[in-house]
Design a protein around this motif. Structure first.
Motif, PDB file in Angstrom:
ATOM      1  N   MET A   1      14.992  -5.649   1.473  1.00  0.00           N
ATOM      2  CA  MET A   1      16.430  -5.911   1.306  1.00  0.00           C
ATOM      3  C   MET A   1      17.131  -4.749   0.612  1.00  0.00           C
ATOM      4  O   MET A   1      18.276  -4.871   0.173  1.00  0.00           O
ATOM      5  N   LYS A   2      16.436  -3.635   0.487  1.00  0.00           N
ATOM      6  CA  LYS A   2      17.017  -2.457  -0.154  1.00  0.00           C
ATOM      7  C   LYS A   2      17.972  -1.749   0.806  1.00  0.00           C
ATOM      8  O   LYS A   2      17.915  -1.956   2.025  1.00  0.00           O
ATOM      9  N   PRO A   3      18.832  -0.890   0.264  1.00  0.00           N
ATOM     10  CA  PRO A   3      19.868  -0.280   1.109  1.00  0.00           C
ATOM     11  C   PRO A   3      19.331   0.478   2.322  1.00  0.00           C
ATOM     12  O   PRO A   3      19.900   0.381   3.417  1.00  0.00           O
TER      13      PRO A   3
ATOM     14  N   THR B   1      11.553  -9.510 -14.103  1.00  0.00           N
ATOM     15  CA  THR B   1      11.701  -9.429 -12.649  1.00  0.00           C
ATOM     16  C   THR B   1      10.590  -8.697 -11.905  1.00  0.00           C
ATOM     17  O   THR B   1      10.480  -8.856 -10.691  1.00  0.00           O
ATOM     18  N   GLU B   2       9.780  -7.894 -12.589  1.00  0.00           N
ATOM     19  CA  GLU B   2       8.757  -7.133 -11.850  1.00  0.00           C
ATOM     20  C   GLU B   2       7.497  -6.985 -12.699  1.00  0.00           C
ATOM     21  O   GLU B   2       6.857  -5.939 -12.703  1.00  0.00           O
ATOM     22  N   ALA B   3       7.109  -8.026 -13.385  1.00  0.00           N
ATOM     23  CA  ALA B   3       6.058  -7.901 -14.390  1.00  0.00           C
ATOM     24  C   ALA B   3       4.731  -7.417 -13.808  1.00  0.00           C
ATOM     25  O   ALA B   3       4.296  -7.850 -12.741  1.00  0.00           O
TER      26      ALA B   3
ATOM     27  N   LYS C   1       0.850  -1.180   0.000  1.00  0.00           N
ATOM     28  CA  LYS C   1       0.000   0.000   0.000  1.00  0.00           C
ATOM     29  C   LYS C   1       0.885   1.228   0.000  1.00  0.00           C
ATOM     30  O   LYS C   1       0.926   1.991   0.935  1.00  0.00           O
ATOM     31  N   ASP C   2       1.635   1.386  -1.041  1.00  0.00           N
ATOM     32  CA  ASP C   2       2.583   2.480  -1.068  1.00  0.00           C
ATOM     33  C   ASP C   2       2.110   3.560  -2.023  1.00  0.00           C
ATOM     34  O   ASP C   2       1.112   3.436  -2.705  1.00  0.00           O
ATOM     35  N   ALA C   3       2.831   4.632  -2.026  1.00  0.00           N
ATOM     36  CA  ALA C   3       2.531   5.702  -2.961  1.00  0.00           C
ATOM     37  C   ALA C   3       3.395   5.513  -4.189  1.00  0.00           C
ATOM     38  O   ALA C   3       4.590   5.738  -4.140  1.00  0.00           O
TER      39      ALA C   3
ATOM     40  N   THR D   1       6.154 -11.612 -10.932  1.00  0.00           N
ATOM     41  CA  THR D   1       5.187 -10.512 -10.959  1.00  0.00           C
ATOM     42  C   THR D   1       5.353  -9.683  -9.686  1.00  0.00           C
ATOM     43  O   THR D   1       5.636 -10.227  -8.616  1.00  0.00           O
ATOM     44  N   TRP D   2       5.150  -8.365  -9.816  1.00  0.00           N
ATOM     45  CA  TRP D   2       5.420  -7.464  -8.681  1.00  0.00           C
ATOM     46  C   TRP D   2       4.181  -7.397  -7.780  1.00  0.00           C
ATOM     47  O   TRP D   2       3.431  -6.434  -7.774  1.00  0.00           O
ATOM     48  N   GLY D   3       4.027  -8.472  -7.016  1.00  0.00           N
ATOM     49  CA  GLY D   3       2.831  -8.667  -6.205  1.00  0.00           C
ATOM     50  C   GLY D   3       2.096  -9.896  -6.727  1.00  0.00           C
ATOM     51  O   GLY D   3       2.547 -10.547  -7.684  1.00  0.00           O
TER      52      GLY D   3
ATOM     53  N   SER E   1      -0.585  -4.604  -5.544  1.00  0.00           N
ATOM     54  CA  SER E   1       0.248  -3.907  -6.527  1.00  0.00           C
ATOM     55  C   SER E   1       0.551  -2.481  -6.114  1.00  0.00           C
ATOM     56  O   SER E   1      -0.276  -1.794  -5.506  1.00  0.00           O
ATOM     57  N   TRP E   2       1.740  -2.030  -6.484  1.00  0.00           N
ATOM     58  CA  TRP E   2       2.076  -0.611  -6.307  1.00  0.00           C
ATOM     59  C   TRP E   2       1.215   0.255  -7.211  1.00  0.00           C
ATOM     60  O   TRP E   2       1.185   1.463  -7.067  1.00  0.00           O
ATOM     61  N   ARG E   3       0.514  -0.360  -8.137  1.00  0.00           N
ATOM     62  CA  ARG E   3      -0.397   0.347  -9.032  1.00  0.00           C
ATOM     63  C   ARG E   3      -1.748  -0.355  -9.040  1.00  0.00           C
ATOM     64  O   ARG E   3      -2.254  -0.758 -10.088  1.00  0.00           O
TER      65      ARG E   3
ATOM     66  N   ASN F   1      20.546  -1.483  -9.649  1.00  0.00           N
ATOM     67  CA  ASN F   1      19.175  -1.290 -10.130  1.00  0.00           C
ATOM     68  C   ASN F   1      19.034   0.065 -10.814  1.00  0.00           C
ATOM     69  O   ASN F   1      19.484   1.089 -10.266  1.00  0.00           O
ATOM     70  N   GLU F   2      18.491   0.058 -12.019  1.00  0.00           N
ATOM     71  CA  GLU F   2      18.022   1.287 -12.677  1.00  0.00           C
ATOM     72  C   GLU F   2      19.090   2.362 -12.809  1.00  0.00           C
ATOM     73  O   GLU F   2      18.876   3.512 -12.431  1.00  0.00           O
ATOM     74  N   ALA F   3      20.221   2.015 -13.373  1.00  0.00           N
ATOM     75  CA  ALA F   3      21.338   2.961 -13.466  1.00  0.00           C
ATOM     76  C   ALA F   3      21.414   3.683 -14.802  1.00  0.00           C
ATOM     77  O   ALA F   3      22.354   4.431 -15.039  1.00  0.00           O
TER      78      ALA F   3
ATOM     79  N   GLY G   1      17.454 -11.509  -4.314  1.00  0.00           N
ATOM     80  CA  GLY G   1      17.799 -10.342  -3.513  1.00  0.00           C
ATOM     81  C   GLY G   1      17.606  -9.077  -4.331  1.00  0.00           C
ATOM     82  O   GLY G   1      18.033  -8.982  -5.471  1.00  0.00           O
ATOM     83  N   HIS G   2      16.956  -8.101  -3.734  1.00  0.00           N
ATOM     84  CA  HIS G   2      16.651  -6.839  -4.436  1.00  0.00           C
ATOM     85  C   HIS G   2      16.720  -5.707  -3.417  1.00  0.00           C
ATOM     86  O   HIS G   2      15.915  -5.709  -2.491  1.00  0.00           O
ATOM     87  N   THR G   3      17.619  -4.813  -3.536  1.00  0.00           N
ATOM     88  CA  THR G   3      18.728  -4.590  -4.444  1.00  0.00           C
ATOM     89  C   THR G   3      19.864  -3.989  -3.633  1.00  0.00           C
ATOM     90  O   THR G   3      19.604  -3.471  -2.523  1.00  0.00           O
TER      91      THR G   3
HETATM   92  O1  G3I Z   1       6.865   2.410   5.236  1.00  0.00           O
HETATM   93  C1  G3I Z   1       6.447   3.759   5.015  1.00  0.00           C
HETATM   94  C2  G3I Z   1       5.313   4.114   5.947  1.00  0.00           C
HETATM   95  O2  G3I Z   1       5.777   4.050   7.289  1.00  0.00           O
HETATM   96  C3  G3I Z   1       4.809   5.509   5.614  1.00  0.00           C
HETATM   97  O3  G3I Z   1       3.668   5.765   6.398  1.00  0.00           O
HETATM   98  C4  G3I Z   1       4.443   5.592   4.144  1.00  0.00           C
HETATM   99  C5  G3I Z   1       4.028   7.006   3.774  1.00  0.00           C
HETATM  100  O4  G3I Z   1       4.091   7.200   2.401  1.00  0.00           O
HETATM  101  O5  G3I Z   1       5.547   5.237   3.358  1.00  0.00           O
HETATM  102  C6  G3I Z   1       5.988   3.904   3.589  1.00  0.00           C
HETATM  103  O6  G3I Z   1       7.095   3.639   2.757  1.00  0.00           O
HETATM  104  C7  G3I Z   1       6.772   3.398   1.395  1.00  0.00           C
HETATM  105  C8  G3I Z   1       7.365   2.059   1.016  1.00  0.00           C
HETATM  106  O7  G3I Z   1       7.176   1.800  -0.379  1.00  0.00           O
HETATM  107  C9  G3I Z   1       6.724   0.912   1.787  1.00  0.00           C
HETATM  108  O8  G3I Z   1       5.379   0.808   1.478  1.00  0.00           O
HETATM  109  C10 G3I Z   1       7.378   4.505   0.555  1.00  0.00           C
HETATM  110  O9  G3I Z   1       6.723   5.728   0.808  1.00  0.00           O
HETATM  111  C11 G3I Z   1       7.230   4.151  -0.912  1.00  0.00           C
HETATM  112  O10 G3I Z   1       7.964   5.102  -1.689  1.00  0.00           O
HETATM  113  C12 G3I Z   1       7.810   2.774  -1.192  1.00  0.00           C
HETATM  114  O11 G3I Z   1       7.555   2.491  -2.547  1.00  0.00           O
HETATM  115  C13 G3I Z   1       8.302   1.419  -3.095  1.00  0.00           C
HETATM  116  C14 G3I Z   1       9.063   1.900  -4.313  1.00  0.00           C
HETATM  117  O12 G3I Z   1       9.736   0.798  -4.919  1.00  0.00           O
HETATM  118  C15 G3I Z   1      10.092   2.922  -3.940  1.00  0.00           C
HETATM  119  O13 G3I Z   1      10.845   3.292  -5.039  1.00  0.00           O
HETATM  120  C16 G3I Z   1       7.305   0.339  -3.514  1.00  0.00           C
HETATM  121  O14 G3I Z   1       6.718  -0.213  -2.344  1.00  0.00           O
HETATM  122  C17 G3I Z   1       8.014  -0.741  -4.306  1.00  0.00           C
HETATM  123  O15 G3I Z   1       7.045  -1.596  -4.854  1.00  0.00           O
HETATM  124  C18 G3I Z   1       8.814  -0.127  -5.438  1.00  0.00           C
HETATM  125  O16 G3I Z   1       9.511  -1.140  -6.083  1.00  0.00           O
HETATM  126  C19 G3I Z   1      10.224  -0.730  -7.237  1.00  0.00           C
HETATM  127  C20 G3I Z   1      11.416  -1.626  -7.376  1.00  0.00           C
HETATM  128  O17 G3I Z   1      12.175  -1.625  -6.205  1.00  0.00           O
HETATM  129  C21 G3I Z   1      12.278  -1.206  -8.559  1.00  0.00           C
HETATM  130  N1  G3I Z   1      11.501  -1.132  -9.772  1.00  0.00           N
HETATM  131  C22 G3I Z   1      10.284  -0.334  -9.682  1.00  0.00           C
HETATM  132  C23 G3I Z   1       9.401  -0.830  -8.535  1.00  0.00           C
HETATM  133  C24 G3I Z   1       8.099  -0.124  -8.507  1.00  0.00           C
HETATM  134  O18 G3I Z   1       8.275   1.245  -8.227  1.00  0.00           O
END
Ligand code: G3I
Length: 487
Positions: A93-95, A279-281, A2-4, A309-311, A317-319, A173-175, A126-128
């Motif tokens: 597992m991100k930095p 890797t993230e279809a 449930k991200d933005a 698939t990414w989810g 899904s992030w979308r 990733n994504e350089a 592992g990513h990334t």
């Molecule tokens: O954990 C915090 C939460 O505490 C806070 O309340 C909330 C407020 O916005 O944010 C939460 O963190 C979010 C995090 O996902 C966990 O949900 C970040 O804002 C959000 O930016 C982050 O998004 C991730 C995104 O990478 C960041 O670039 C997505 O989940 C993740 O699916 C996405 O994955 C990337 C791959 O690594 C690389 N390829 C693209 C792919 C999709 O963007």
């Protein structure tokens, strides 16, 4: 998840889109070894009725990505366990997640996903390790050699923790930018060699894991970014920079679509001597034709080793608003699920090194060698284990400059079923195991112990089983085969 989500921008062509992308080390012990390659191809077998079974027919995997929050989501876990055999942590597992403060590594969240996945028979990507986004905050105050050092120490710290546990690492990733040049970033500003420095560090830190470059918008063969990445991989292979795989994220969302030349892209990368993977279809509204097409493209390229698939469900899904995944919000498979399943089941190529059929030649070295096999392979060295409950016999399956693929047959010559077996190998100096399947290894060089996987422990009277492995290092020197013991 449930991200933005990051906001997409359309490319000028409109055919693809730009995706913008405590000090408690080992808080959860990573206990099991995940190098087993469950893929063991058999195209003559019955069609798979799950994604992973269908993928495994051709030696491929079918993966998903999960956030730590999904560990409490029984609906997600049920599908993951049933359908998938590879898992990627979305963020854990991100930095920024693994080294929040300089030198202070925390693996709790990543380990939780790793442990669940491996306990359910999955391998883990592992990513990334190095990315312009989701960096530790302290990196923002660094530049030049101090940032380069921080990146290297990060890679060493994280890879030491997961050493021997993962199937793949997205090292970088994504350089790249959309025009095919390097993306401007603080890491790029440390010097153009930052990517190869990352890969060299990674190889030394964990020689057992396959090292990948991962990016989006590199699916269209004629696109500048694709060519930029291709040229870097080609250069790396030419100069001996260690790299094993390219991950194509395959986000076909928001109006972008499957390029007709996608298979050409995959086979062109593979021809450089690397594995490729999707890797993230995800695909806007889960178009059945696009999902079938991307799966078919992978299935047609022997070194396309798997799809993630990414989810799992649209709600993961992030979308989510684009409903881009294979399962709906009620956990039901969507029509795209069936199109993917069918495409996997009609695969005609197998991943090199995984075929069970003697009639399917292993023509391409499956790891990272870029040169051709020698014209006269060494004469099939073989060695038998000491008499005991079981015996072990080695067979050289394939060789090439810089490595070989071997197979060990574990035979039960007795009159009683054995339940568990262990074989001891001794590799020559400079050799190391890059991958192993149908067995679980302890160590990758010198004296190596291989025991049965969970599913092939039992060997009946006068029956046998095999495990296989890839070795990087000098060609033609077969490992010494020690005693086979049971259990
Ligand atoms: O954990 C915090 C939460 O505490 C806070 O309340 C909330 C407020 O916005 O944010 C939460 O963190 C979010 C995090 O996902 C966990 O949900 C970040 O804002 C959000 O930016 C982050 O998004 C991730 C995104 O990478 C960041 O670039 C997505 O989940 C993740 O699916 C996405 O994955 C990337 C791959 O690594 C690389 N390829 C693209 C792919 C999709 O963007």
């Amino acid at each position: 998840m449930k991200d933005a989500p990051a906001q997409p921008k359309r490319r000028r062509s409109g055919r693809a889109r730009l995706l913008l992308g405590g000090v408690c080390a080992a808080a959860i012990a990573v206990s099991s070894v995940a190098l087993v390659n469950f893929a063991y191809a058999d195209l003559s077998g019955p069609p798979g009725t799950t994604l992973k079974a269908a993928a495994e027919r051709s030696g491929r995997y079918f993966g998903a990505a999960m956030g730590g929050d999904r560990l409490n989501d029984s609906g997600f876990l049920t599908i993951a366990n049933r359908e998938f055999d590879m898992m990627t942590a979305v963020n854990e597992m991100k930095p920024d997640a693994t080294e929040p403060n300089s030198g202070q590594f925390t693996f709790t969240a990543g380990d939780a996903i790793y442990t669940w996945a491996t306990q359910h028979g999955m391998r883990v990507r592992g990513h990334t390790l190095a990315w312009h986004a989701q960096q530790p905050r302290f990196w923002a105050g660094l530049s030049g050699s101090s940032l380069r050092t921080a990146m290297i120490e990060h890679i060493n710290g994280v890879m030491a923790h997961y050493k021997g546990k993962l199937a793949y690492w997205d090292v970088v990733n994504e350089a790249f930018a959309e025009n095919g040049s390097r993306r401007q970033s603080n890491l790029q500003n440390t010097g153009n060699d930052w990517i190869e420095a990352a890969f060299r560090t990674a190889r030394t830190a964990d020689p057992s894991v396959k090292l990948c470059y991962n990016d989006y918008n590199i699916e269209n063969w004629t696109y500048a970014k694709t060519q930029g990445v291709y040229n870097m991989i080609k250069d790396f292979k030419t100069r001996g920079v260690p790299i094993d795989c390219v991950g194509l994220q395959t986000h076909f969302t928001g109006g972008s679509s499957l390029p007709s030349n996608f298979q050409t892209t995959l086979s062109s990368f593979a021809a450089l001597g690397v594995d490729v993977a999707l890797t993230e279809a995800d695909v806007t509204n889960a178009s059945t034709t696009q999902y079938a097409g991307l799966t078919q493209a992978c299935a047609n390229v022997p070194r396309c080793v798997g799809i993630t698939t990414w989810g799992i469900r649209d709600s993961d899904s992030w979308r989510g608003s684009e409903n881009p995944l294979l399962f709906d919000r009620n956990s039901n498979p969507k029509p795209a699920y069936t199109s993917v399943l069918n495409a996997l089941n009609t695969a005609t190529t197998t991943v090199p090194g995984t075929s069970t059929s003697p009639s399917t030649p292993v023509s391409t070295p499956p790891s990272s060698p870029s040169s051709s096999p020698p014209s006269s392979p060494p004469g099939s060295p073989s060695a038998s284990g000491q008499p005991g409950a079981c015996t072990a016999t080695f067979r050289m399956v394939n060789t090439w400059d810089g490595g070989f693929q071997g197979e060990v047959t574990v035979a039960n010559n007795g009159s009683a079923t054995i339940n568990g077996w262990t074989v001891r190998l001794t590799l020559a100096g400079g050799q190391s195991i890059a991958n192993i399947w149908n067995g679980v290894n302890t160590g990758t060089s010198g004296a190596v112990t291989v025991r049965n996987a969970a599913y092939n422990a039992t060997v009946g009277a006068n029956a046998s089983t095999t495990f296989g492995f890839l070795v990087n290092g000098s060609t033609g020197t077969a490992p010494g085969i020690g005693a086979c013991t049971s259990p």
